[in-house]
Structures are given as structure tokens and as C-alpha cells.
Design an enzyme around this catalytic site. Sequence first.
Site, PDB file in Angstrom:
ATOM      1  N   VAL A 217      64.100  41.143 -68.026  1.00 17.85           N
ATOM      2  CA  VAL A 217      64.358  39.835 -67.414  1.00 17.85           C
ATOM      3  C   VAL A 217      63.540  39.865 -66.130  1.00 17.85           C
ATOM      4  O   VAL A 217      63.936  40.490 -65.148  1.00 17.85           O
ATOM      5  CB  VAL A 217      65.862  39.617 -67.144  1.00 17.85           C
ATOM      6  N   PRO A 218      62.364  39.226 -66.141  1.00 18.19           N
ATOM      7  CA  PRO A 218      61.324  39.492 -65.132  1.00 18.19           C
ATOM      8  C   PRO A 218      61.543  38.857 -63.765  1.00 18.19           C
ATOM      9  O   PRO A 218      60.803  37.975 -63.322  1.00 18.19           O
ATOM     10  CB  PRO A 218      60.065  38.938 -65.807  1.00 18.19           C
ATOM     11  N   CYS A 219      62.521  39.361 -63.041  1.00 15.56           N
ATOM     12  CA  CYS A 219      62.772  38.867 -61.690  1.00 15.56           C
ATOM     13  C   CYS A 219      61.614  39.183 -60.751  1.00 15.56           C
ATOM     14  O   CYS A 219      61.465  38.525 -59.721  1.00 15.56           O
ATOM     15  CB  CYS A 219      64.083  39.432 -61.150  1.00 15.56           C
ATOM     16  N   HIS A 220      60.765  40.143 -61.120  1.00 12.88           N
ATOM     17  CA  HIS A 220      59.611  40.488 -60.285  1.00 12.88           C
ATOM     18  C   HIS A 220      58.588  39.355 -60.226  1.00 12.88           C
ATOM     19  O   HIS A 220      57.747  39.336 -59.349  1.00 12.88           O
ATOM     20  CB  HIS A 220      58.945  41.776 -60.790  1.00 12.88           C
TER      21      HIS A 220
END
Length: 179
Positions: A133-136
Amino acid sequence: MMKPSSALHRLLLASPVGPLLVEHDGRAVRGVHFWEQGKHPPAGTRVEPTRADALGWEIAKQLREYFAGTRRDFDLPLAAAGTPFQQRVWAALRAIPFGRTCSYGDVAGTIGVPRGSQAVGQANRRNPIPIVVPCHRVLDAKGGIGGFMGAGPDGPGTSIKRWLLDHERNMSPRQADGG
């Protein structure tokens, strides 16, 4: 401290950003944690899944492909524990295209909370399944790195965030056709 659990399978996987402690329940990924190098993982943690752990093998395969530059999107069942608002934010994060970024305000607008940048930041902070889950991919309003892993722009996790963003920006489309 994480307690041993017979319900959770735990894998400690090597990665270019350091060890990742991955948790799943046999049906879905529950967590990905950046693990301190040299720190002992919880009892029962494995470095390779057991033969019968099909989901563990798939998680390890997809993370290795991502870090090798041959996977852009994850196709894993996820079961992140969170509030309904956090779930909406995390779903919006998964919709951010590989190699692209947006601001906390953009995510807030996407989920219908135009002035919710700070709340989106807090939901990002609580994302239990980073990378997948690409919070970056979420930056501050001015395009700066923002925070990562619950710390501000100068926090220890920002080097990981920078590495992930650079990795995605530098991956050629031809390299990633397999994912």
C-alpha cells in the site's frame, strides 16, 4: 513488542531497504514492518515460508520482483486493520500509479475530504502494509518528501522513502513488463 502468534505467519525478508517483517494469516497480508538490522524477530519468524505456506511464497515472490525491478503492482489479498476513514485513504493510495506521486491534499480530494490533508497524513502514518500500500508515493503540498513511518521530513524513514521513490522513477517500462 510483537508477541508470538500461532494465527499469524511471520517472515523476515531481506530487501534493499533493510529487513522486512511480513505478517499474514494464511488468507491475507496483515502487516509489513521495517525491521531493524540485527534485531531479533518474534519467536516463530521464518526467513523462508514453509512448503505449505502458499501465501507466504507469493508475498516473498512479489516483494522480490518489486525490488528486482520486474513488478509494478502487487496482487496480494490484504487485510489491514483500520478505521473506515483509514481504509478509504489506503484504497486511494493503491490507486496512485507506479512511479507517480501526489500530495496529501490530492489524496484528501480523491476521497471527498478536500481539507483533510492532515487526516490523510495520519492515516498514512498508520498504514500497516507499506510498500504494498504505497504510502511512500505521497508528498507534501510543495512536492517535498514529507514524512514517513510516523516521522517528519528529517526522520529516519525518509531515506527509505527516497529509495522507494527513486527505485520506481528509475525503473524502465521494459523492466517492469512482468508485473
